[in-house]
Design a protein around this motif. Sequence first.
Motif, PDB file in Angstrom:
ATOM      1  N   UNK A 213     -42.318 -35.179 -10.057  1.00 54.94           N
ATOM      2  CA  UNK A 213     -42.166 -36.392  -9.264  1.00 54.94           C
ATOM      3  C   UNK A 213     -43.016 -36.229  -8.009  1.00 54.94           C
ATOM      4  N   UNK A 214     -44.056 -37.034  -7.892  1.00 55.81           N
ATOM      5  CA  UNK A 214     -44.969 -36.971  -6.770  1.00 55.81           C
ATOM      6  C   UNK A 214     -44.420 -37.753  -5.579  1.00 55.81           C
TER       7      UNK A 214
ATOM      8  N   UNK B 186     -51.243 -41.371   1.356  1.00 56.45           N
ATOM      9  CA  UNK B 186     -51.435 -39.961   1.662  1.00 56.45           C
ATOM     10  C   UNK B 186     -50.453 -39.116   0.846  1.00 56.45           C
ATOM     11  N   UNK B 187     -50.970 -38.076   0.194  1.00 59.87           N
ATOM     12  CA  UNK B 187     -50.132 -37.244  -0.657  1.00 59.87           C
ATOM     13  C   UNK B 187     -49.280 -36.317   0.199  1.00 59.87           C
ATOM     14  N   UNK B 188     -47.971 -36.259  -0.100  1.00 60.74           N
ATOM     15  CA  UNK B 188     -47.048 -35.451   0.684  1.00 60.74           C
ATOM     16  C   UNK B 188     -46.353 -34.378  -0.147  1.00 60.74           C
TER      17      UNK B 188
ATOM     18  N   UNK C 234     -33.421 -44.807  -5.948  1.00 60.62           N
ATOM     19  CA  UNK C 234     -32.509 -44.326  -4.913  1.00 60.62           C
ATOM     20  C   UNK C 234     -31.396 -45.338  -4.703  1.00 60.62           C
ATOM     21  N   UNK C 235     -30.190 -44.843  -4.378  1.00 58.15           N
ATOM     22  CA  UNK C 235     -29.143 -45.757  -3.943  1.00 58.15           C
ATOM     23  C   UNK C 235     -29.171 -45.836  -2.418  1.00 58.15           C
ATOM     24  N   UNK C 236     -28.213 -46.579  -1.836  1.00 58.29           N
ATOM     25  CA  UNK C 236     -28.246 -46.793  -0.392  1.00 58.29           C
ATOM     26  C   UNK C 236     -27.818 -45.568   0.404  1.00 58.29           C
ATOM     27  N   UNK C 237     -27.430 -44.493  -0.280  1.00 59.15           N
ATOM     28  CA  UNK C 237     -27.111 -43.239   0.409  1.00 59.15           C
ATOM     29  C   UNK C 237     -28.254 -42.238   0.350  1.00 59.15           C
TER      30      UNK C 237
ATOM     31  N   UNK D  99     -39.920 -44.793   3.906  1.00 56.73           N
ATOM     32  CA  UNK D  99     -41.383 -44.902   3.979  1.00 56.73           C
ATOM     33  C   UNK D  99     -42.086 -43.815   3.168  1.00 56.73           C
ATOM     34  N   UNK D 100     -41.442 -43.375   2.114  1.00 54.84           N
ATOM     35  CA  UNK D 100     -42.070 -42.468   1.159  1.00 54.84           C
ATOM     36  C   UNK D 100     -41.960 -43.063  -0.232  1.00 54.84           C
ATOM     37  N   UNK D 101     -43.018 -42.871  -1.010  1.00 50.14           N
ATOM     38  CA  UNK D 101     -43.082 -43.409  -2.360  1.00 50.14           C
ATOM     39  C   UNK D 101     -42.966 -42.251  -3.345  1.00 50.14           C
ATOM     40  N   UNK D 102     -41.913 -42.263  -4.160  1.00 53.09           N
ATOM     41  CA  UNK D 102     -41.670 -41.233  -5.168  1.00 53.09           C
ATOM     42  C   UNK D 102     -42.130 -41.787  -6.521  1.00 53.09           C
ATOM     43  N   UNK D 103     -42.995 -41.050  -7.207  1.00 51.94           N
ATOM     44  CA  UNK D 103     -43.597 -41.525  -8.459  1.00 51.94           C
ATOM     45  C   UNK D 103     -43.293 -40.530  -9.577  1.00 51.94           C
TER      46      UNK D 103
END
Length: 284
Positions: A213-214, A221-223, A268-271, A201-205
């Motif tokens: 990488x944001x 919401x910015x994290x 991301x991979x499944x790990x 549930x985090x979006x890496x941009x």
Amino acid sequence: MTSMRRSFKVQSVAAVLVSMFAMAMLSACTEDRLERAEIAPVRTIADSRLVNIDSIVLDKLNRIYVSDIHSVKVFSAAGDLLNVIGEQGSGDGQFTNEVIGLAINSNDELYAVDQDQSRIQVFDLEGNHLRTFGQQGEGAGQFLVPQGIAVDSKDLVYITDMGRSDLQVFSRNGEFLYQIAKAGDGSAELNEPESMAILDEQLFVADEGHFRIQIYGMRGEHQGHLPRSGVFALGRKMESDLDDMPVYSEVDKRYERFYDGDIEGIAFDDRGVLYALDEDAGEV
């Protein structure tokens, strides 16, 4: 576990980056130590029919979809060409130039970023065109230079735009829902964002213009962003007197230099291991 990150050179422009290296993602985190994922290159798929690749995605059967000029090439896990989706042209199912980003939703629908025509084309996995959404413009739901694309667990579609320097969110069918971030040089703002990846549930941009990488929540919401330091990337700093403190190595220096390059595709991979492409250096 010993801390380790690996990289490898892209030996051919037409090499599909099937095996990559773990840039910095944690496999576990405890109070006493950081345990990091370790991965090594497995194989490279090269095909002379690949011209200018940009994005890669896998379906549930581990078929590999690679964006290219005018089309998406589909390979088996062994590297055999299975299908070609799309062709040159400006109509439905056609591309005037290269296909940029790719994503697959839970209904086995393939989203392809048609950058030159400022739109998103959607296909089934056999290559049949289903629908198209988006048009050129600066209004809600419009695009200037659409680039990266990602789909979350609810099949919401996230699209970065290098021309607008923002990120828009759409329904599965292409209805505009809301915007994440805006253009600017602030800590939560973007400058020519590239690709995206979703984890927990985090979006890496990949914020290419800011060499970082944001990280955002799924509602925008910015994290924060990934730290630039090599040893403690993505983890909490350990006490300096711990016996198992990682050694600052040449790999860590390479990690830090990565942020001075052209941060392109990330996934991301499944790990939970993060893969990142440095276009300038030709490395993953």
